[in-house]
Design a protein around this motif. Structure first.
Motif, PDB file in Angstrom:
ATOM      1  N   ASP A  53      17.384   4.107 -95.904  1.00 52.74           N
ATOM      2  CA  ASP A  53      18.718   4.605 -96.249  1.00 52.74           C
ATOM      3  C   ASP A  53      19.768   3.853 -95.406  1.00 52.74           C
ATOM      4  N   PHE A  54      21.028   4.305 -95.516  1.00 56.67           N
ATOM      5  CA  PHE A  54      22.115   3.592 -94.816  1.00 56.67           C
ATOM      6  C   PHE A  54      22.090   3.758 -93.300  1.00 56.67           C
ATOM      7  N   ALA A  55      21.496   4.857 -92.815  1.00 50.99           N
ATOM      8  CA  ALA A  55      21.693   5.211 -91.402  1.00 50.99           C
ATOM      9  C   ALA A  55      20.737   4.510 -90.444  1.00 50.99           C
ATOM     10  N   HIS A  56      19.696   3.834 -91.003  1.00 49.42           N
ATOM     11  CA  HIS A  56      18.574   3.361 -90.160  1.00 49.42           C
ATOM     12  C   HIS A  56      18.819   1.975 -89.580  1.00 49.42           C
ATOM     13  N   HIS A  57      19.893   1.807 -88.836  1.00 42.09           N
ATOM     14  CA  HIS A  57      20.218   0.454 -88.364  1.00 42.09           C
ATOM     15  C   HIS A  57      19.164  -0.122 -87.432  1.00 42.09           C
ATOM     16  N   TRP A  58      18.270   0.733 -86.911  1.00 47.18           N
ATOM     17  CA  TRP A  58      17.241   0.273 -85.972  1.00 47.18           C
ATOM     18  C   TRP A  58      15.903  -0.004 -86.638  1.00 47.18           C
ATOM     19  N   LEU A  59      15.796   0.279 -87.914  1.00 42.19           N
ATOM     20  CA  LEU A  59      14.468   0.262 -88.525  1.00 42.19           C
ATOM     21  C   LEU A  59      13.961  -1.134 -88.892  1.00 42.19           C
ATOM     22  N   CYS A  60      14.823  -1.966 -89.452  1.00 43.34           N
ATOM     23  CA  CYS A  60      14.336  -3.271 -89.927  1.00 43.34           C
ATOM     24  C   CYS A  60      13.697  -4.119 -88.819  1.00 43.34           C
ATOM     25  N   PRO A  61      14.270  -4.138 -87.607  1.00 41.51           N
ATOM     26  CA  PRO A  61      13.586  -4.909 -86.558  1.00 41.51           C
ATOM     27  C   PRO A  61      12.155  -4.423 -86.303  1.00 41.51           C
ATOM     28  N   ILE A  62      11.939  -3.110 -86.419  1.00 47.16           N
ATOM     29  CA  ILE A  62      10.583  -2.567 -86.226  1.00 47.16           C
ATOM     30  C   ILE A  62       9.675  -3.046 -87.361  1.00 47.16           C
ATOM     31  N   ALA A  63      10.171  -2.956 -88.588  1.00 46.60           N
ATOM     32  CA  ALA A  63       9.367  -3.386 -89.743  1.00 46.60           C
ATOM     33  C   ALA A  63       9.076  -4.884 -89.663  1.00 46.60           C
ATOM     34  N   ASP A  64      10.054  -5.654 -89.171  1.00 46.45           N
ATOM     35  CA  ASP A  64       9.860  -7.106 -89.030  1.00 46.45           C
ATOM     36  C   ASP A  64       8.666  -7.419 -88.133  1.00 46.45           C
ATOM     37  N   GLN A  65       8.523  -6.644 -87.074  1.00 37.51           N
ATOM     38  CA  GLN A  65       7.405  -6.896 -86.145  1.00 37.51           C
ATOM     39  C   GLN A  65       6.062  -6.834 -86.861  1.00 37.51           C
ATOM     40  N   HIS A  66       6.018  -6.042 -87.940  1.00 38.75           N
ATOM     41  CA  HIS A  66       4.766  -5.914 -88.688  1.00 38.75           C
ATOM     42  C   HIS A  66       4.817  -6.668 -90.011  1.00 38.75           C
ATOM     43  N   GLN A  67       5.842  -7.486 -90.164  1.00 41.00           N
ATOM     44  CA  GLN A  67       6.042  -8.230 -91.418  1.00 41.00           C
ATOM     45  C   GLN A  67       6.012  -7.341 -92.665  1.00 41.00           C
ATOM     46  N   VAL A  68       6.593  -6.163 -92.523  1.00 41.81           N
ATOM     47  CA  VAL A  68       6.745  -5.313 -93.713  1.00 41.81           C
ATOM     48  C   VAL A  68       8.192  -5.457 -94.188  1.00 41.81           C
ATOM     49  N   PRO A  69       8.402  -5.903 -95.433  1.00 44.01           N
ATOM     50  CA  PRO A  69       9.781  -6.068 -95.902  1.00 44.01           C
ATOM     51  C   PRO A  69      10.478  -4.729 -96.140  1.00 44.01           C
ATOM     52  N   CYS A  70      11.802  -4.748 -96.007  1.00 44.93           N
ATOM     53  CA  CYS A  70      12.604  -3.534 -96.186  1.00 44.93           C
ATOM     54  C   CYS A  70      13.479  -3.657 -97.426  1.00 44.93           C
ATOM     55  N   ALA A  71      13.636  -2.545 -98.128  1.00 41.68           N
ATOM     56  CA  ALA A  71      14.592  -2.453 -99.227  1.00 41.68           C
ATOM     57  C   ALA A  71      15.511  -1.282 -98.923  1.00 41.68           C
TER      58      ALA A  71
END
Ligand SMILES: *[C@@H]1O[C@H](CO)[C@@H](O)[C@H](O)[C@H]1NC(C)=O
Ligand SMILES: *[C@@H]1O[C@H](CO)[C@@H](O)[C@H](O)[C@H]1NC(C)=O
Ligand SMILES: *[C@@H]1O[C@H](CO)[C@@H](O)[C@H](O)[C@H]1NC(C)=O
Length: 491
Positions: A135-153
């Motif tokens: 969602d819009f509020a998760h400004h911290w989430l993509c860096p975490i997902a990047d560490q595991h190479q999981v793409p974000c939408a």
């Protein structure tokens, strides 16, 4: 269901994680159900009380699965215990909920690390996630997902028009908007009809929301940080419901695919929204019983959503306007949210004698009202709405003409979009303070429900419904199919 039989793709495992508001949780859940109906596995992440309050996911018809994961919400000074959604809080405390929400970064990182180390031998849900939909509020989430190479939408529960109005960080830098006047028209990167604009009061709200907020991270900053690291932008919307140019414009503005997921409308029989934990009770709700006794298409359904900032004074003017108009109405009434009201709770919610004077032709329901089932009822002929996107989308499906009374965020823009399409009439508001009177309410209601003009509005609403639903009724589901193909292609 996803079409391409030649090239059977493996089922996806999608982690979805909405912001802590029922207006977000429910569309994310609707999306989850539709993914599971297509054989995909969904892990739905929220907090314990929200998970407990969500309507159950019916297993029937799902070839995939939806699993709930509840991460305990960290305590934050000033945030009442047990408050886990915006519905539990007055508007001024929502920033505290955001602070607590930001504390979910570490637990989420642990969850994702565990999910990514699973071997998948005991089922799809034990497979490494293919996507995180956030969602819009998760400004911290993509860096975490990047560490595991999981793409974000990023899944936006709002219109594409609203995100296009906000623009990207680059537009903000090259064409900064500062004054309230700057925020009134659509921005210069948006080729729009001039009628598509914010009123002064609404623009003042937007201007304030764009200011960097010292108390933490502003919503627009959260949105940009998230958007910048997402591979796809997905909208709870469809091109038929918005200005023609919006989806191509979004792809250009943000430099990535902008994908409509469809309106993700709940089925009337599954209507259990608002986090009250209401199941479809055995007894027919009172509101529906009352409608059963009314003539076809005669009733104005009135609902201003659960979180619109409606003052006690507005509730009174609205009541007196409904009375003046003389039409039949069913009002899903909520206590006002303060500001301009007495705030003491001692003043009666409705004007003196209102209920007696409108008895027989009007009903005000204080409890939970099953909105989708009401909108589906044959006695309803029009909808007086605050123009929250969820409500307008629900109404589009039944082709109701609208009486529109927008308040904040994107509601004004949605009201203008619907006026432009000729499916509704706005309650006039004063220029100076944005207020409205009983006469303004009665005038708009009469235009839609009584005067000749109403026939044209109803016809336009019916046409828009056909456009949105499609000839075979399947257009909205095809958007979900296309979204799935897009997730498979870009993962
Ligand atoms: C647009 O900006 C406003 C103001 O910051 C914000 O409240 C809203 O959530 C944003 N909407 C989208 C879709 O980015
Ligand atoms: C938008 O741009 C203006 C002008 O450069 C800047 O002052 C403001 O901080 C920016 N807004 C945000 C939320 O970054
Ligand atoms: C930040 O936003 C909160 C809630 O919207 C508000 O109460 C607070 O006054 C704002 N702070 C600043 C410095 O603008």
């Amino acid at each position: 269901m996803a079409g391409d039989e030649q090239q059977q793709q493996a089922p996806l495992h999608v982690v979805v994680f909405p912001w802590l508001a029922f207006g977000h949780l429910i569309p994310f859940l609707e999306l989850s159900k539709r993914l599971a109906a297509r054989g995909h596995a969904v892990t739905f992440v929220s907090t314990p009380r929200n998970v407990a309050r969500l309507p159950p996911v019916p297993a029937a018809g799902l070839s995939g699965q939806v699993r709930m994961v509840a991460l305990p919400l960290p305590a934050v000074d000033g945030l009442p215990e047990g408050a886990e959604s915006t519905a539990d809080l007055p508007p001024e405390k929502v920033e505290l909920l955001k602070a607590a929400f930001d504390g979910l970064a570490a637990p989420f990182a642990d969850f994702l690390a565990a999910a990514c180390s699973a071997d998948g031998r005991s089922g799809e849900l034990e497979r490494r996630p293919d996507w995180v939909v956030l969602d819009f509020a998760h400004h911290w989430l993509c860096p975490i997902a990047d560490q595991h190479q999981v793409p974000c939408a990023m899944f936006l529960i709002v219109t594409g028009t609203m995100l296009a109005y906000n623009g990207s960080r680059r537009e903000n830098a090259s064409h900064p908007r500062v004054t309230v006047d700057d925020f009134m028209p659509m921005p210069r990167w948006f080729p729009s009809p001039p009628s598509l604009a914010f009123r002064r009061q609404e623009a003042a709200w937007m201007a304030a929301a764009f200011r960097p907020n010292a108390s933490g991270v502003s919503d627009i900053e959260r949105t940009w940080r998230t958007e910048e690291r997402c591979r796809l932008l997905v909208f709870r919307s469809c091109p038929e419901a918005e200005p023609r140019t919006v989806f191509p414009l979004l792809a250009e503005l943000f430099g990535k695919p902008a994908v409509p997921a469809g309106l993700l409308l709940p089925e009337p029989e599954e209507d259990a929204r608002d986090g009250g934990g209401h199941s479809n009770a055995v007894a027919r709700p009172g509101a529906l019983q009352w409608l059963d006794g009314q003539p076809p298409r005669s009733v104005l359904y009135v609902a201003l959503g659960s979180e619109a900032p409606v003052t006690a004074a507005s509730v009174h003017e609205l009541a007196l306007g409904l009375e003046l108009s003389g039409v039949r109405f069913l009002w899903a009434l909520r206590p006002p949210s303060g500001g301009g009201g007495t705030g003491t709770g001692e003043q009666p919610l409705l004007p003196e004698g209102f209920e007696e004077r409108t008895r027989g032709r009007g009903a005000a329901c204080m409890g939970w009202v099953p909105q989708v089932r009401v909108l589906a009822h044959a006695a309803v002929g029009a909808f007086l709405t605050h123009c929250g996107w969820g409500s307008v989308a629900e109404s589009l499906r039944f082709g109701h003409p609208l009486v529109m009374l927008p308040f904040v965020v994107d509601q004004g823009l949605i009201a203008r979009m619907m006026s432009e399409r000729g499916v509704g009439v706005e309650v006039a508001r004063r220029d100076d303070d944005g207020g409205f009177s009983r006469d303004d309410v009665a005038a708009a209601v009469t235009r839609v429900m009584v005067e000749e003009e109403g026939k044209e509005l109803a016809l336009n609403a019916k046409r828009l419904r056909e456009l949105v639903v499609g000839d075979d009724g399947g257009r909205q589901e095809r958007y979900v199919d296309e979204l799935v193909e897009c997730l498979q292609r870009h993962s």
